[in-house]
Every structure is written in C-alpha cells, then in structure tokens.
Design an enzyme around this catalytic site. Structure first.
Site, short mmCIF file in Angstrom:
data_model
loop_
_atom_site.label_atom_id
_atom_site.label_comp_id
_atom_site.label_asym_id
_atom_site.label_seq_id
_atom_site.Cartn_x
_atom_site.Cartn_y
_atom_site.Cartn_z
N ILE A 81 -29.98 0.17 5.24
CA ILE A 81 -30.16 -0.85 4.66
C ILE A 81 -29.45 -1.78 3.69
O ILE A 81 -28.70 -1.49 3.31
CB ILE A 81 -31.76 -0.05 3.58
CG1 ILE A 81 -32.71 1.32 4.01
CG2 ILE A 81 -32.04 -0.90 2.23
CD1 ILE A 81 -33.30 0.04 5.21
N LEU A 82 -29.79 -3.38 4.37
CA LEU A 82 -29.20 -4.13 3.86
C LEU A 82 -28.81 -4.66 3.19
O LEU A 82 -27.70 -5.23 2.17
CB LEU A 82 -29.67 -5.41 4.92
CG LEU A 82 -29.59 -5.23 6.67
CD1 LEU A 82 -29.69 -5.93 7.39
CD2 LEU A 82 -27.58 -4.55 6.62
N GLU A 142 -41.51 -4.57 9.90
CA GLU A 142 -42.91 -3.85 10.09
C GLU A 142 -43.26 -2.01 10.06
O GLU A 142 -44.14 -1.80 10.31
CB GLU A 142 -42.63 -4.05 11.78
CG GLU A 142 -43.09 -5.64 11.74
CD GLU A 142 -43.21 -6.14 12.96
OE1 GLU A 142 -43.78 -7.78 13.35
OE2 GLU A 142 -42.99 -5.59 14.31
N LYS A 144 -30.71 -1.61 11.69
CA LYS A 144 -32.33 -2.15 12.19
C LYS A 144 -33.48 -3.00 11.68
O LYS A 144 -33.42 -2.62 10.33
CB LYS A 144 -32.94 -0.53 12.66
CG LYS A 144 -32.11 0.17 14.10
CD LYS A 144 -32.78 1.97 14.79
CE LYS A 144 -32.35 2.64 14.23
NZ LYS A 144 -32.43 3.71 14.68
#
Lengths: 726, 316
Positions: free
Chosen positions: A611-612, A687, A683
């Site tokens: 998770i950035l 969505e 990733k």
C-alpha cells in the site's frame, strides 16, 4: 527500465516515505477551490465562447432535416454546426458509436448539433430552438429477449474438464439466475472541455480525461490530423470511474465549434444529457451453476452471462473472475454480447468483476447454505494458489484466505445469528453477510521525466489524478528514490507535452505510474552519479553519498533531467496470474414493515500488494464500498423499452448512495508485497473496493429476512410480497 | 432557459394583479423547483414576478387557536417553529423528510405546495407528456415504460404523475386551508382537499387556483392532538422522493386520520378510510386505495402502503 523478473529486496522494503500515510499534496488546492478544473479554466486562453450540445431525440434511425435558422439568429449566437453539416468523423479504437457527423442516429442523445454563443445562457436557449426531423428505425433494447435468443449459442471462453458429468455426480448443486442493471458513473464533475482550434492548425484541449494519450490519439483519429498537432491538458479531474477513459462529445463539439468560429470554445455536457450521451456499465443476466461434494469442495463451476452493447462494443463481461477465483476441476465460462440499441456500454469501475461478483458471491452464499457450511469456511476450503483453469500458472501472491480470516475475526463473524430472519431489534431485522472480492491486476507501460533543479526534483508525466491521490504517491516515490523530503518534490501531471504514462483506469494507474516515476528517478540518479564522478552512490537525507564523499543535491547547480519508462516484461502474464483480493463483511437492518434495507456496519480486508499511501488507498476502498452500496440498494439505469433510452437520466432519478446511507467503514490492508507486480511491489486497489460489496449486502439482507433476492438493486419491491405479515 | 422579464412586487394583491396583466407570468420565491424547470424549458414563463418582498414570512396564531403560516415561510423555519413541533408534529416530520437542508432553507410554504411532479417523462422534453405538452400523450403509460415511482390512484389515461411534496401530505392530514388573493384583490380560502385537481384529461391543470391568483398563507385549524407520525419510504435514506409516505394522526381511542404521499396526483386521504383506522391497516387501505389502477412496476405500492401503516400502528 525493463522489469523482466520479480523484484528482489530493494529500497522500497526499507522505505521511509512510500507506504507511509501522507495527506494529499493537492488537498489544499481542492478544498480552497483553487485547483483548476477543465470548465473553469477562464485564464488559459482569451476570447472563450460557450458551446451547448443538442442530442438526438430518438434511439435509432436517420436525421432527415435539422432546422437551425432560429438558433442561428438567436441573441448572442455566433454559430451552429449540425451533424448534417459535416462528414462523419472518424472513430478511434475504443469508441463504438460515432461521436458526430452524418445523418445516422445510433443511440438516444447522440450529439447532433452544437450551438456556440457569447454566453452559456444564450447557447443553451438557442439550442432549444433547433427542430429536427427524424426517420425512426425499429429498436431492440430487451436484454431478457437477447438472453433467450443466445441460449445454446457461442463458444466458452474457458472450458476445463467435464462440467456436465460433474453435475450429474455431485452431492450438492445450485442453479440460479441473477440480474444486474445498467449503471452510470455519476462522477461529480461532468465531461467538460475547452478547445482552441481557432486557426485549424495546432489544437489545444483543456479537458477532464483519465487517459491523456488515448484522448490525444482519439482526437487525431476523429479529426484525421496528426497527433503532434494536438496538446491535451487535464491536471485535475473531478472523478471518472471509467466514464472519462475515452474521448467524448464535449471535446469533439468544442473542437468543431472552435474550428468553425475561429475562437476557443468551452463546453460541458449537461447532467441530464450525459447519461444517455456517454457510456455506462451494461446490465447483465447471469446463470450460475455450482456443484460440490458433500465435503464442500467445489467440483464444477458453470457461469453463463450476457450483457448488451452497440454493434462492435465490449459490453460488461460478468464472467471475468470466474476462471480464476475458486478452485474446481471442471469449469465452463461463456459470455454473450447482445447487440442492442441503447447508448454505448463500456467500462465502469472494475468492469466485469463488479457485476460478476454481484452474482457469483450470492451463489457462493447460497451454496454454503445448502452445504450447511459457514460461508467464510466454504470459501477458504475452495481457495486456490494456482490458476484453476491452468494449474501450471501460480498466482504471483494470493492472500485471500488471510483476508477472510482477518475479516471474520475483526467483524465478530462467529457471533452472528445464522438463522435467516432470526434477529430483530425494534422494527428492524438485523442481518450479517460477507463476500469475497477479486479483481485482476494489470500493468501498463508508464513514463516520466525527473528533473533536478536547485536541490528540488520535478516530476513531469501525462499521468492523471482522478481523485485517487496520484500527485501524492508519485511525490512519495520520487522522494523515496531521490532521498529527499516530500517538500522538495514537485509533481506535474496531465499534460501531453510530458512523457506518456499508464494513465488512470482498470486500477492499473498507481502501480504502473509509480514504477514509471521510479524508472525516471533511477535514470536521474545515474546522471547525477556521472556528473559527480561517483559510482553507485546512496541517495539519502538530501545528499548523494559515495563512501566518504557526501554531496548535497542542492549543491548541484546545473539542471539535470532524465526521462525513462517502466516496461513490464512478458513474464508477468506468461509465468504468473496477478490479481488483488479482499473480503467484505456487512451488517444491515431491514425494516420489518417496509422492507427498506440500510447498511449499519462495513468492513473490508484487502490484499493488494504494498500500500503506497494508507490514506489515499483507504479513500479508494471506502469510495468503492460506497459505490457498492449504491449498486446493492438503489442504483439502476431504468430502460424504457419503447423509446430505447435510460429514463432516469439525472441524479434525482438515478440514486447513488448519500451520506445518510453510509455507516462507519473499516478498511484493513494486509501487510503483503508482490514483487512480481512492480519494483515497488504494489498492485491496484482502486477497483478492488467495489468488488463483492453489493453481494455482501444482498447476503446480509437475506440473513436478516430469509428472503433471497437475486436481482439488483435489492429494493423493497423485490421482497415485500415474501416478507412475513407485520 | 427562455429569456424572460422580471419584476419585484411588494404586496400580495399587487402580485396577483400583475400576474393577471401579463399572460405567461409566474411567481418566483425560493425558485428551488421553478429555476430547474426553466433551465430544462419544461417551464417557460415570459415574465417572473418576484414575490419574496411581500412580507408573508411569519407564522402567527389564529383567533380560532390554529396557525397561519405565511406563504413565504421557509420549510426550515416552519419545521423548526415551536408550536408546529409541539402541536403539529406530523408537519415538522414531513418537512424534515423532504429535500435537503440547503433546499429547505430556500423553499417556501406556497412554493412547496406548487412544486411540479418528478415523473421522468415530464422532465425529458424529447418525450410525450400531457402535463408538459398537452395532447402529446403519456410516455409513462407506454409499453415498457419506467413507472416504478408513479401514481397508482387518482391517475388517468392521460397522466399517472404523482405530487412529490411531503409537506402537503402532512397539511392534508391536518385539514389545512390555502388562503389566496385574487387579481381583483379579493381573498379566498380553499380547503386543501379541494386545492389539487385530479388530472382527468387536463393534467396540465393541477390546482384550483384561477389565473393570477396568489397564495398568501396556509392556515391550520386548532391542534387535533393525538400521536402524530410521518413515515417516508424510500430506496436511499435521504434526498429521495417517496415511494410511499404515510401521515398519521392517532388518538388514544384508536381513531385518527391517514394521508398518503407518493401514490397519487395529490396528497391522498378519504374520510371512510380514516373511519376504519380502529380496525387496522388493512381496513384503512382497502378503503383508501379502493379503485387503484397501478402499473405492473408500481403495483407493490398497494402492499407497501398497507405494511407501512401497519408498522406505524405496531410501533404505537
């Protein structure tokens, strides 16, 4: 930079900026109303005129005549261009219906004229004076009839084992029909553009687009001009959800108006016009058959779905997840495209999976009940670490089981009432439901330029920020790679003058574009090392460190600039299956008299690699959960079968969830990384949040009432005749 | 939006006389519905008479012990009025169930009464609609039309639109009256049950108001007491028009009154249905909705209305 093998340990594994919560760096501009959105860019070019669109009043046929005399002589009007005045425009790859030109009508509210005037009010008033004569063709907009027609036709996209034999010998089977309606993106900012093509030479487009390069290429194809004559700017975008992936009529009509009048033209699509003029998510009809042994292991999955499209379109493939999500040795998957005369069906947030999981995850709930199994345990039992349709291909990373267990634990799943209709508080039945979430992960090549200037780094790329937080995560990526604090990084986005990026869509944007910025920063680091005559230095605390040699970046007086792209190698799709996973848990209340369903509690657990930025990622997931709530309980584009259009074409008639519908939302990100995906091991997540939510709500409504609704939205009229007396 | 002229008036009688003098004129106060309709050219007034300066923005006690609500009192102020909250609770509840805080701040009492239907075909100028364009037909009655939200009773072959107001449903159950001034300067009182006309074959005529006639106030009779409730059924929790709404006044002996919203071209109430209240929801609705002619899509409203009332009665 070529990414041809999974990432090893790298700087992102000891990151101090990437992966940390950082407020949006563009947040202040947005909350103070100073972020320049397309329609409000009064300052970019002088002498802007206002355009207003006119749409077809019929769904299919031919325009015999357009009388625009009254409009042309109306106050303030500078000109009118009708679709009969010009040759049919070109159609780019991903567009289906023609955006303008010629006498053929392909759908309701297809653009047929543009009025250009000195003020918005004058243009709008004149547009209403245009009289059009049509020749109507017969239409077909009945998906149910299309489904019937398609039975027994088509080729399966996946066929493994012997499905029929598996059903014949199964201990437990399920065979049910599910319906999802068409949905519209309903983003806050409408499609809007200012176009300056005054001299017919260079075209400049200030617009609201998720995909700058696609927009530019589409404009070139549409108008038959060279792409290098077109510049597109879209620095801020008020939401898109897939509705702004493509060139639409706003930019086309503004360009036509600008060319005709020799002045820049601004044009926004009015909300009641947008829903039928632009794209939407197609309705689906789905038949799902599941077979299992008495042990609960699935032995066969058979998923047949249909969606609608104009001829040549892609519809909504609701089977997208079915080849991959659950284990089963026998499997058949088939999607029928039914050609119909509704407006253009196209992508909307999680195209395919969003609709598919609405059905599949109810089916899984029903099957668990038949097997007398806990729906969480049933899913865990049928987990797979390899592509079940091709077991030689492993998932790059898959932590679906952990999502399920973590979610069940945090939600208190074990304490729920398991007898449908068995828990009541006052006038409300209380129910709990859950669903799995799956969304494929895709990367697109993405480029950027990194420039060192006076100790600061400037990132330039045509990447877009559609409200997702791109500005912030790209700044974090550059800060991490260059060893600089966030305050010394500037990010410039959404301009076709800058390197082509992935753009924003398909939840590929964050992972792809951060990798692209990383590539550009690595190239800049190499330049800096060369300039300083050192090899393989560290970049930390604003310094370039090579042994005892420490040079502050701010000491480099000349401007250095590097451009690069991340090119994703074939190994990602040849050797692996990449996807993101989640589990949704929901508590609902259903009114015992009216059957109204209200969500009381929501929890999502997500597995989508690194998770950035937990703040912007959480924002994406809760936004998806809101959209999923609307999809579960209220959102439906209502088709008028006689006139062939979506009748509830405004935000009063098309009911998205409002604040009062949304309770506290809890989001948990599993601490996972996926080295196959990108150098940052990230990733998509944008969505994933919408996937499965609606089914979790539908399953909770069933648990509350004992009435199983398989058609969306799960409104009270679909259950009221089955509810017990008050 | 068509070009229009605009004037401000300062007295109610002046508003009415000016409206009679200028054919095609309309009054404007909050504008929360009219302006939207003008933008879409569903309403095309040639002249707007701004009545916001007519001073009709107060709530006062009547000699009979009721309330006189000025035509310009905002929905917010009306809902918050102490006497309304204490003695006409169904009205506050209905008001708070409608629109949004911003709209309630602008919307007026008379404007709320006169708001137009939310039928999607009324809103789409490319579609036939006898209410918007008399004689063009009713698209909502077409094969495969979208009629889920529309009326089930009091409708006609020409129109199945509903009146969208929540406030009017509460006023109907409270036996409110509409006070007007005519272009000739005379005042007139119209009971709310005579105020709205059923569509018949002229759905474009919605009220008993004469050309130019101007609403000055809504009058409430003395409080009727009892337990007062308003339940608005909708797909989302806020900012939606009613699928069905029920205004209920119930006395301790079980007698009372019931009016429905979301089912008819007017707030829907019948005396014989009120009389059946002691016998329960089924008895009420079999009288109140006797003669209903729903479409396939909105037939559920009959059952929904009964269940909603049953739920309200069960809650006590």
């Amino acid at each position: 930079m070529d990414f041809n093998q999974p990432a090893d340990q790298n700087l992102f594994d000891r990151a101090t900026v990437v992966g940390k919560p950082h407020a949006r760096i563009d947040g202040l501009l947005k909350v103070t109303g100073t972020a320049p959105y397309a329609y409000e860019r009064h300052d970019v070019v002088a002498g802007q005129l206002y355009g207003y669109p006119v749409g077809s009043a019929i769904a299919k046929g031919r325009i015999v005549a357009i009388d625009a005399d009254a409009a042309r002589s109306a106050p303030g009007v500078r000109g009118v261009v009708t679709t009969l005045d010009i040759e049919p425009l070109g159609i780019w790859n991903y567009n289906v219906a023609r955006l303008f030109g010629g006498d053929v009508v392909e759908h309701y509210q297809q653009a047929i004229a543009v009025v250009v005037a000195e003020t918005f009010e004058q243009a709008r008033a004149a547009a209403a004076l245009i009289e059009t004569t049509y020749e109507r063709d017969a239409i077909d907009v009945d998906l149910e009839a299309g489904w019937q027609r398609m039975q027994g036709t088509g080729e399966p996209s996946t066929q493994v084992g012997d499905v029929d034999a598996a059903f014949d010998s199964a201990a437990v089977t399920l065979d049910q029909m599910y319906h999802t309606p068409s949905q519209t993106h309903a983003m806050m900012e409408p499609h809007a553009s200012i176009v300056d093509w005054s001299d017919g030479g260079q075209m400049t487009v200030w617009t609201s687009s998720q995909m700058i390069e696609w927009n530019r290429q589409a404009l070139a194809t549409t108008f038959g001009i060279e792409p290098d004559r077109i510049r597109v700017e879209s620095p801020y975008i008020g939401g898109g959800f897939g509705g702004k992936l493509w060139l639409r009529a706003d930019a086309v009509l503004a360009a036509i108006g600008s060319r005709a009048l020799g002045a820049p033209v601004r044009l926004a699509l009015p909300r009641p016009f947008m829903i039928n003029n632009t794209t939407h998510r197609s309705a689906t009809i789905q038949r799902i058959r599941l077979a299992a042994g008495a042990d609960g292991k699935l032995t066969a999955i058979d998923h047949e779905a249909a969606s609608h499209t104009l001829p040549g379109g892609r519809g909504e493939n609701a089977t997208a997840q079915t080849p991959y999500f659950y284990a089963a040795p026998n499997r058949r998957v088939i999607h029928h495209l039914v050609e119909m005369h509704l407006p253009e069906a196209s992508d909307m947030r999680a195209p395919g999976e969003a609709s598919g999981l609405m059905a599949l995850e109810i089916a899984m709930d029903e099957m668990a009940e038949k097997l007398e199994m806990d729906p969480v345990e049933f899913r865990i039992l049928n987990d797979t670490q390899v592509n079940p349709s091709d077991p030689s291909i492993p998932f790059s990373e898959r932590h679906f089981v952990e999502c399920l267990r973590e979610g069940a634990d945090r939600f208190g799943w074990a304490d729920r009432n398991t007898t449908p209709g068995g828990r009541r508080e006052g006038m409300w039945w209380i129910g709990h439901g859950m669903a799995g979430a799956y969304r494929g992960h895709l990367n697109l090549k993405s480029g950027a330029r990194a420039t060192l200037s006076n100790g600061r780094v400037i990132i330039e790329t045509d990447m877009t920020d559609i409200g997702t937080g791109s500005y912030t995560i790209l700044a974090q990526t550059a800060a991490e790679t260059m060893g600089l604090p966030m305050g010394r990084v500037e990010v410039r986005l959404g301009n076709s003058a800058w390197p082509v990026s992935s753009g924003s869509g398909g939840q590929f944007g964050a992972a792809s574009s951060t990798a692209g910025v990383y590539a550009a920063c690595v190239a800049l680091r190499e330049q800096i090392a060369e300039r300083l005559g050192v090899s393989d230095p560290e970049f930390s605390d604003g310094n370039v460190v090579a042994g005892d040699n420490v040079t502050p970046l701010s000491a480099i007086t000349e401007e250095l600039s590097a451009e690069d792209s991340i090119n994703f190698g074939g190994f990602q799709t040849e050797d692996y299956l990449m996807a993101t996973f989640g589990a949704h848990f929901v508590e609902v209340a259903v009114h015992v008299a009216t059957g109204e369903t209200r969500v009381r509690r929501m929890l999502a657990v997500c597995d989508s690699g690194r998770i950035l930025n937990p703040i912007t990622a959480r924002s994406q997931v809760i936004g998806g959960m809101v959209m999923g709530t609307g999809g579960a309980l209220s959102e439906e584009l209502a088709v008028d079968l006689e006139h062939g259009f979506f009748a509830n074409h405004d935000l009063a008639g098309y009911e998205v969830a409002v604040h009062a519908d949304i309770p506290h939302q809890e989001v948990v990100f599993l601490d996972t990384v996926d080295g196959v995906a990108t150098p940052l091991k990230a990733k998509g997540v944008g969505e994933l949040g919408v996937c499965g939510v609606a089914a979790a709500i539908a399953n909770a409504a069933y648990n509350a009432t004992g009435v199983r609704v398989r058609d969306y939205p799960v409104t009270l009229d679909r259950m009221i005749d089955q509810l017990p007396a008050v | 939006m068509r070009a229009f002229s605009y004037e401000r008036v300062s007295a109610p009688a002046q508003a009415a006389s000016r409206a009679a003098e200028v054919p095609g004129a309309k009054f404007i106060a909050g504008g929360t519905n009219l302006l939207d309709l003008m933008k879409l050219e569903i309403e095309t007034p040639v002249h707007l008479i701004d009545v916001s300066g007519t001073g009709l923005d107060s709530i006062s006690d009547t000699r009979e012990g009721g309330l006189r609500i000025g035509a310009l009192v905002s929905n917010t102020d009306l809902a918050a009025n102490e006497r309304v909250r204490r003695e006409y609770g169904v009205l506050t509840r209905a008001l708070m169930a409608g629109a949004s805080g911003q709209l309630r701040n602008k919307a007026t009492t008379a404007g709320n009464l006169l708001q137009r239907t939310r039928c999607p075909y009324f809103y789409d100028t490319a579609m036939p609609c006898n209410k918007r364009a008399p004689g063009t037909g009713c698209a909502a009655l077409g094969q495969g039309a979208f009629s889920r939200q529309l009326g089930i009773i009091g409708t006609s072959d020409a129109c199945i639109a509903t009146h969208p107001s929540d406030m009017a449903v509460a006023l109907r159950v409270l036996d409110a009256e509409v006070e007007t001034v005519t272009p000739a300067g005379a005042s007139r009182t119209i009971p709310l049950d005579e105020f709205y006309r059923l569509p018949g074959d002229t759905p474009e005529i919605e009220t008993a108001l004469m050309p130019g006639e101007f609403i000055t106030a809504v009058k409430l009779p003395p409080p009727v007491g009892g337990r007062q409730a308003y339940y608005k059924v909708r797909d989302r929790a806020s900012y939606a028009f009613a699928l069905v709404s029920v205004a209920l006044v119930r006395q301790s002996d079980g007698s009372g009154r019931v009016a429905l919203g979301g089912v008819a071209p007017q707030p829907w109430r019948r005396a014989q249905a009120d009389a059946a209240l002691p016998d329960g929801a089924n008895a009420v609705m079999s009288r109140l909705l006797d003669g209903a002619s729903p479409t396939e899509e909105n037939a559920f409203k009959i059952q929904l209305a009964e269940r909603t009332l049953a739920g309200m009665l069960a809650e006590g």
